[in-house]
Enzyme design. Structure first.
Site, PDB file in Angstrom:
ATOM      1  N   GLY A  20     -36.113  27.776 -30.160  1.00  0.00           N
ATOM      2  CA  GLY A  20     -34.971  28.095 -29.328  1.00  0.00           C
ATOM      3  C   GLY A  20     -34.218  26.852 -28.931  1.00  0.00           C
ATOM      4  O   GLY A  20     -33.961  25.982 -29.748  1.00  0.00           O
TER       5      GLY A  20
ATOM      6  N   LYS B 220     -38.033  24.440 -22.711  1.00  0.00           N
ATOM      7  CA  LYS B 220     -37.816  25.068 -24.010  1.00  0.00           C
ATOM      8  C   LYS B 220     -37.761  26.576 -23.819  1.00  0.00           C
ATOM      9  O   LYS B 220     -38.726  27.188 -23.349  1.00  0.00           O
ATOM     10  CB  LYS B 220     -38.932  24.681 -24.977  1.00  0.00           C
ATOM     11  CG  LYS B 220     -39.055  23.162 -25.076  1.00  0.00           C
ATOM     12  CD  LYS B 220     -40.194  22.710 -25.943  1.00  0.00           C
ATOM     13  CE  LYS B 220     -40.291  21.186 -25.910  1.00  0.00           C
ATOM     14  NZ  LYS B 220     -41.305  20.670 -26.815  1.00  0.00           N
TER      15      LYS B 220
ATOM     16  N   ASP C  58     -47.467  21.361 -37.195  1.00  0.00           N
ATOM     17  CA  ASP C  58     -46.160  20.838 -37.605  1.00  0.00           C
ATOM     18  C   ASP C  58     -45.978  19.397 -37.162  1.00  0.00           C
ATOM     19  O   ASP C  58     -44.938  19.019 -36.626  1.00  0.00           O
ATOM     20  CB  ASP C  58     -45.037  21.718 -37.053  1.00  0.00           C
ATOM     21  CG  ASP C  58     -43.691  21.427 -37.710  1.00  0.00           C
ATOM     22  OD1 ASP C  58     -43.685  20.939 -38.857  1.00  0.00           O
ATOM     23  OD2 ASP C  58     -42.649  21.681 -37.080  1.00  0.00           O
TER      24      ASP C  58
END
Length: 498
Positions: free
Chosen positions: A2, A18, A112
């Protein structure tokens, strides 16, 4: 995930808030996983992570607040200052290993880790966004055989949609250190090419100092069991003396000066960071946004076995799963010696006269390696119309590219290899070239691991298609011809990219 906002808590502490996108907020699977990941992330300590300070998974727009860490990302620092020497590489590797120890000890896997998720603060590197990828994996978009990550830093088991453990983060750490030395562990190019190399080809360690190559080579082992643990890596990478300078960035300006931030409170309910100051009067929001535009986390590719989702924290990669993905490069290119651009790929709402219906489309960032290129990923599955017509397949998965190709059949074969080759694949029907009546190209087809795969390559489009369940090569080739007619179109003035 987002949008990321810079804000202040009521006590004056700077935080990064966030806020999840609306489509994620409406997904109950995302909320459940996000809640579990936030609970685990709150317990992560250590010197090298950004602490989670508050969150509300049950808000209309779920949000997460972490300590704000001023400084550039590792990717920005490398672009500004160039590669690191051996001493700084060792310090960076040891610091990231400490961060992974803290994250893994709390039952989390980052999934990630990459230069864009590492902030180079004055007191050393900080790892961001741990735990978020797992929450994103639980969404409807990745419900079948999916994994998150960024091609080039993605472990082979992630690229193949297999079970992901802590060793995947160690693999990513190895790729990060290659990047910090000025190299690319798996070269450059399209996301599919990077994933294919990560699974099948050895890493390029030529940029690394000779003394650290064996350690990084172990991190980048194809077999997760052969990679060192973060604790072992810490022992292997830690500098030999404590007097060496830390990889700080004192001369680099902070990401956003605190003077640019308007006072705000950390959210206590609702999707606070999405509100403007006027919303405060309505009693809805509990935090103001920054006076400037919100900080957007860089978008990265989203992949459907063939290729990258535009999500703030990484690329969605769906491999070997039901679905349909087009990986299309729009634009004529620039080389005069290549064929003229006459055709491109598109993603219609349905294909094969409505037999397969469109589910989701993802538009990817431009591919800078090809002038004017754009990538897409989409899912199709059989519709009631297809069922009534007795079409032979339940799902169709396609990866492709449009552009200007000097050796299109080679590019086609590379796409098919990237889709099917695992090193342990079972080939039921070996590759065969089939010319379907009425077609102007040959289709190459084979059946691998219970799915039939066909592909074509012409001057402007190269595509590979996986059909499930498997069928005869002739049937799959005939279906491929129909799909080619639906997704390959002439370039017009209106459709040509600038």
């Amino acid at each position: 995930m987002g949008t990321v906002y810079l804000a202040r808590s009521r006590g004056g502490r700077t935080v990064a808030v966030k806020v999840a996108r609306p489509e994620l907020a409406s997904d109950p699977h995302f909320r459940a996983r996000f809640r579990a990941e936030v609970d685990a992330a709150r317990s992560v300590g250590g010197f090298h992570t950004a602490q989670v300070v508050d969150a509300d998974p049950d808000a209309p727009a779920p949000w997460l607040a972490t300590a704000y860490i001023p400084g550039p990302t590792l990717s920005t620092l490398l672009a500004d200052r160039g590669p690191m020497d051996e001493a700084r590489l060792r310090l960076l590797g040891a610091a990231l290993a400490e961060a992974l120890v803290a994250i893994h000890d709390c039952g989390l896997i980052h999934r990630d880790l990459k230069p864009g998720n590492i902030i180079m603060a004055d007191d050393g590197p900080r790892v961001l966004d741990f735990g978020i990828a797992r929450a994103l994996e639980s969404t409807r978009l990745t419900s079948t055989g999916a994994a998150f990550g960024t091609p080039g830093f993605l472990a082979p088991e992630q690229a193949q949609g297999l079970e992901v453990g802590c060793a995947a983060d160690v693999f990513a750490l190895g790729a990060v250190l290659v990047a910090a030395a000025g190299g690319h562990a798996f070269g450059e190019g399209t996301p599919m090419a990077l994933m294919y190399r990560a699974v099948h080809e050895p890493a390029d360690l030529s940029a690394l100092p000779q003394s650290v190559r064996p350690v990084i080579a172990a991190c980048l082992s194809k077999d997760p069991a052969q990679r060192p643990t973060p604790k072992q890596l810490l022992d292997l990478m830690a500098p030999r003396t404590a007097a060496e300078p830390a990889p700080h960035t004192a001369a680099h300006p902070p990401t956003l000066h605190s003077a640019a931030v308007s006072p705000a409170r950390t959210p206590t309910a609702g999707p606070a960071a999405t509100r403007t100051p006027s919303a405060e009067a309505e009693g809805v929001a509990h935090a103001q946004t920054v006076t400037a535009t919100p900080q957007q986390t860089p978008r990265s590719a989203n992949v459907r076995t063939g290729l990258p989702t535009a999500v703030a924290t990484g690329a969605l990669i769906v491999l070997g799963a039901a679905g349909y993905g087009i990986y299309a490069s729009m634009g004529p290119g620039a080389d005069d010696d290549l064929p003229r651009a006459t055709h491109e790929l598109t993603i219609p709402q349905s294909i094969v006269q409505g037999s397969y219906g469109w589910d989701v489309e993802h538009r990817l960032p431009p591919d800078t390696s090809r002038k004017g290129s754009t990538h897409y990923s989409a899912n199709y599955s059989v519709t009631s119309t297809g069922t009534e017509k007795g079409v032979p397949f339940r799902t169709v998965y396609v990866s492709g590219e449009s552009g200007r190709f000097s050796d299109p059949e080679h590019d086609r074969d590379s796409l098919m290899d990237a889709m099917t080759r695992t090193g342990q694949e079972a080939v039921t029907d070996p590759p065969r070239t089939i010319r379907v009546p009425g077609s102007d190209v040959d289709f190459r087809c084979e059946t691998v691991d219970g799915a039939t795969v066909c592909g074509w390559g012409d001057a402007n489009t190269t595509v590979a298609i996986k059909f499930s369940p498997s069928a005869s090569l002739e049937v799959a080739a005939a279906e491929t011809r129909k799909i080619r007619d639906d997704i390959r179109r002439p370039i017009t003035t209106a459709s040509t990219s600038p």
